[in-house]
Design an enzyme around this catalytic site. Sequence first.
Site, PDB file in Angstrom:
ATOM      1  N   GLN A  73       0.830  -1.202   0.000  1.00  0.00           N
ATOM      2  CA  GLN A  73       0.000   0.000   0.000  1.00  0.00           C
ATOM      3  C   GLN A  73       0.865   1.253   0.000  1.00  0.00           C
ATOM      4  O   GLN A  73       0.556   2.245  -0.662  1.00  0.00           O
ATOM      5  CB  GLN A  73      -0.938   0.005   1.209  1.00  0.00           C
ATOM      6  N   TRP A 104     -17.106  -0.449  -7.423  1.00  0.00           N
ATOM      7  CA  TRP A 104     -16.381  -1.732  -7.540  1.00  0.00           C
ATOM      8  C   TRP A 104     -15.771  -2.204  -6.228  1.00  0.00           C
ATOM      9  O   TRP A 104     -15.351  -3.336  -6.114  1.00  0.00           O
ATOM     10  CB  TRP A 104     -15.252  -1.576  -8.569  1.00  0.00           C
ATOM     11  N   HIS A 105     -15.715  -1.336  -5.231  1.00  0.00           N
ATOM     12  CA  HIS A 105     -15.033  -1.658  -3.975  1.00  0.00           C
ATOM     13  C   HIS A 105     -16.009  -2.286  -2.980  1.00  0.00           C
ATOM     14  O   HIS A 105     -16.852  -1.612  -2.390  1.00  0.00           O
ATOM     15  CB  HIS A 105     -14.410  -0.396  -3.376  1.00  0.00           C
ATOM     16  N   HIS A 163      -7.981  -2.555   2.130  1.00  0.00           N
ATOM     17  CA  HIS A 163      -7.362  -3.719   1.498  1.00  0.00           C
ATOM     18  C   HIS A 163      -6.387  -4.406   2.455  1.00  0.00           C
ATOM     19  O   HIS A 163      -6.150  -5.606   2.349  1.00  0.00           O
ATOM     20  CB  HIS A 163      -6.650  -3.315   0.213  1.00  0.00           C
ATOM     21  N   ASP A 197     -11.819  -5.375  -4.878  1.00  0.00           N
ATOM     22  CA  ASP A 197     -12.304  -4.631  -6.038  1.00  0.00           C
ATOM     23  C   ASP A 197     -12.712  -5.656  -7.086  1.00  0.00           C
ATOM     24  O   ASP A 197     -11.981  -6.614  -7.336  1.00  0.00           O
ATOM     25  CB  ASP A 197     -11.210  -3.733  -6.603  1.00  0.00           C
ATOM     26  N   SER A 214      -5.811   1.729   4.550  1.00  0.00           N
ATOM     27  CA  SER A 214      -6.524   1.087   3.443  1.00  0.00           C
ATOM     28  C   SER A 214      -7.277  -0.153   3.902  1.00  0.00           C
ATOM     29  O   SER A 214      -6.727  -0.998   4.600  1.00  0.00           O
ATOM     30  CB  SER A 214      -5.534   0.693   2.340  1.00  0.00           C
ATOM     31  N   GLU A 268     -17.028   4.564  -5.441  1.00  0.00           N
ATOM     32  CA  GLU A 268     -16.337   3.401  -5.993  1.00  0.00           C
ATOM     33  C   GLU A 268     -17.289   2.204  -5.991  1.00  0.00           C
ATOM     34  O   GLU A 268     -17.329   1.429  -5.040  1.00  0.00           O
ATOM     35  CB  GLU A 268     -15.082   3.068  -5.189  1.00  0.00           C
ATOM     36  N   ALA A 311      -5.463   5.371  -0.510  1.00  0.00           N
ATOM     37  CA  ALA A 311      -5.284   5.477   0.939  1.00  0.00           C
ATOM     38  C   ALA A 311      -3.816   5.454   1.327  1.00  0.00           C
ATOM     39  O   ALA A 311      -3.003   4.740   0.734  1.00  0.00           O
ATOM     40  CB  ALA A 311      -6.016   4.337   1.638  1.00  0.00           C
TER      41      ALA A 311
END
Length: 258
Positions: free
Chosen positions: A141, A227-228, A169, A176, A167, A225, A162
Site C-alpha cells: 500500500q 467496484w469496492h 485492502h 475490487d 486502506s 467506488e 489510501a
Amino acid sequence: MVKIFSVITSLMLLLFPLTGCMGKSFFSQDDKGVTRNESDGKNSPSSAASKKKSEHREEQVQEVFNPESIPVLVNQYNILPENYQPEDLVYPSIPYISNKKAEKQKMRKEAAAAIEKLFAAAEEQGIGLAGVSAYRSYTAQKALFNYYVNQDGIKKAKMYSAEPGTSEHETGLAIDVTGGNGKCPAEDCFAGTEEAKWLADHADEYGFIIRYPKGKESITGYKYEPWHLRYVGRAVAKVLTKHGITLEEYYDAIPVNN
C-alpha cells in the site's frame, strides 16, 4: 481504492489498485474494533485557522485496537498497526482478471467464502464478475500510494488512494471487482453497468457493502467506488443497506472530510 487502470504493467502485477453521523451507535465500544474520542462533537470556531483544523484532525487519529474484528472501521482517522497482517488469508475460488496467482488475490477466510457465494449467485443470474484486487500489505500500500503521489500530488492522490495503514485492502476484507469481461477494472466506467447494479442490489445478502457509495464522499473521504466491496458480515451489511448509511455513520464516527 483507486483511480484509473493506468499503472504500468510491472506495478499492476504487484499492486493493482483496488483502497455528520447518526445519533447513536449500533454496537457497544467493544464490538466496534475502533477507538473513538468522545469529544468529537466539539467544533472549532469558524474563525479558526486551517492550521488549527489540521491539528484537530490529527488529534482524532487513533490506532485500531481490534483489527481482527470483521466490521472494523478503517479510514484516515482509524489506522491499522503498521505490522498488522491477517492470519487467515486464503485464495477464494473466483476468477480474477489476472490468471497469475498473487498475494493481492487473497482474502480472509470468512470473506473469501462469502465472495465465492456472491460470485456464484451472480453467475446463476447471468451476471459475470471477476476479481481485480483484494489483500494488500502495508508495504504494498505504501508503494502504491507513493506512486500516485508522485503522479498526481498528495492532495489529489488522497482523494482516491489510501495512505499506508488506512486502506481497507490491508484488512483482507475488501475486494475490487469488475465485470467478467475484464473491462473497467477499478475504473469509473464500471458505474452504471449491469454488474454494478447487481452488486448494489445484492451485495448485502452475502455480507458485503459498497464501501464508498455515491453522495457520501464528504463522510467516507473517497469518491464513489461501485467496484469496492467490503465484507462486514450479513447482519451489519443488512443494517447499512437498509438505512443507506456508511460504516462511519454506523459507528457514529466523525466524518473523514469534516
